[in-house]
Write a protein that holds these residues in place. Sequence first.
Motif, PDB file in Angstrom:
ATOM      1  N   UNK A 150       0.783  -1.241  -0.022  1.00 44.76           N
ATOM      2  CA  UNK A 150      -0.102  -0.030  -0.257  1.00 44.76           C
ATOM      3  C   UNK A 150       0.736   1.394   0.039  1.00 44.76           C
ATOM      4  N   UNK A 151       1.876   1.203   0.800  1.00 45.12           N
ATOM      5  CA  UNK A 151       2.818   2.443   0.991  1.00 45.12           C
ATOM      6  C   UNK A 151       4.074   2.100   1.615  1.00 45.12           C
ATOM      7  N   UNK A 166       7.060   3.879   4.298  1.00 45.73           N
ATOM      8  CA  UNK A 166       7.396   4.894   5.255  1.00 45.73           C
ATOM      9  C   UNK A 166       8.813   4.853   5.479  1.00 45.73           C
ATOM     10  N   UNK A 188       2.894   6.719  -0.956  1.00 46.93           N
ATOM     11  CA  UNK A 188       1.808   6.005  -1.393  1.00 46.93           C
ATOM     12  C   UNK A 188       2.317   4.964  -2.565  1.00 46.93           C
ATOM     13  N   UNK A 231       3.994  -1.513   3.976  1.00 41.13           N
ATOM     14  CA  UNK A 231       2.596  -1.703   4.511  1.00 41.13           C
ATOM     15  C   UNK A 231       1.890  -2.478   3.473  1.00 41.13           C
ATOM     16  N   UNK A 270      -0.657  -5.193   4.065  1.00 50.89           N
ATOM     17  CA  UNK A 270      -1.849  -5.590   4.590  1.00 50.89           C
ATOM     18  C   UNK A 270      -2.521  -4.413   5.465  1.00 50.89           C
ATOM     19  N   UNK A 271      -2.617  -4.607   6.849  1.00 51.51           N
ATOM     20  CA  UNK A 271      -3.106  -4.023   7.854  1.00 51.51           C
ATOM     21  C   UNK A 271      -1.981  -3.581   8.812  1.00 51.51           C
ATOM     22  N   UNK A 272      -0.709  -4.075   8.515  1.00 50.99           N
ATOM     23  CA  UNK A 272       0.295  -4.080   9.383  1.00 50.99           C
ATOM     24  C   UNK A 272       1.551  -3.743   8.518  1.00 50.99           C
ATOM     25  N   UNK A 273       2.752  -2.884   9.189  1.00 53.44           N
ATOM     26  CA  UNK A 273       3.999  -2.615   8.786  1.00 53.44           C
ATOM     27  C   UNK A 273       4.930  -3.595   9.166  1.00 53.44           C
TER      28      UNK A 273
END
Lengths: 110, 113
Positions: free
Chosen positions: A31-32, A34, A51, A93, A95-98
């Motif tokens: 997804x992105x 950082x 992103x 990122x 899924x829903x975790x980094x």
Amino acid sequence: KQEVTQIPAALSVPEGENLVLNCSFTDSAIYNLQWFRQDPGKGLTSLLLIQSSQREQTSGRLNASLDKSSGRSTLYIAASQPGDSATYLCAVDNTDKLIFGTGTRLQVFP
Amino acid sequence: DAGITQSPRHKVTETGTPVTLRCHQTENHRYMYWYRQDPGHGLRLIHYSYGVKDTDKGEVSDGYSVSRSKTEDFLLTLESATSSQTSVYFCAARKGQGTGELFFGEGSRLTVL
């Protein structure tokens, strides 16, 4: 399973140099990405968020690029200063975790 | 100010005792995370929450449990602490999945003797 690698593990440079820190990841479906900075004994501070649809982001002397197809990101630091000394971590990122890399420890000496 | 506070910041305990670390956030973030940071391993995810009473395991969840009864609080519990759980624990939070910037607390240093 996503794996994130950062090279080099440590870097020591004189003040004023332009630097490139590297981050690679194995699964391009993200997804992105950082970039964070961590000072000794402190938490992580977010520097830049890219992103998946973007190629790069800039903030002051920092520029981060993202190439999803090759699974790579770079953090460019222009005109480094002693205050830039810290550990720099990237995180992807997908899924829903980094998932974090192990970081590059940077020392900039006067 | 990311609005994330952790308590306690430092704790020394003995093997076999229960320990609870607290993370409190003031920004109404939906997602909250507990990581541990160890030399040579970087940051590893223990558990995370995607809403009140909604939690899931991370990559190193054995020996840990979590609870989230309110949006602002995320608790990490070590039911019976072991020396391998000596670490620095970080709480993090963000508003959304996939797009949200992640904010961290200052960390909790736990030593298990």
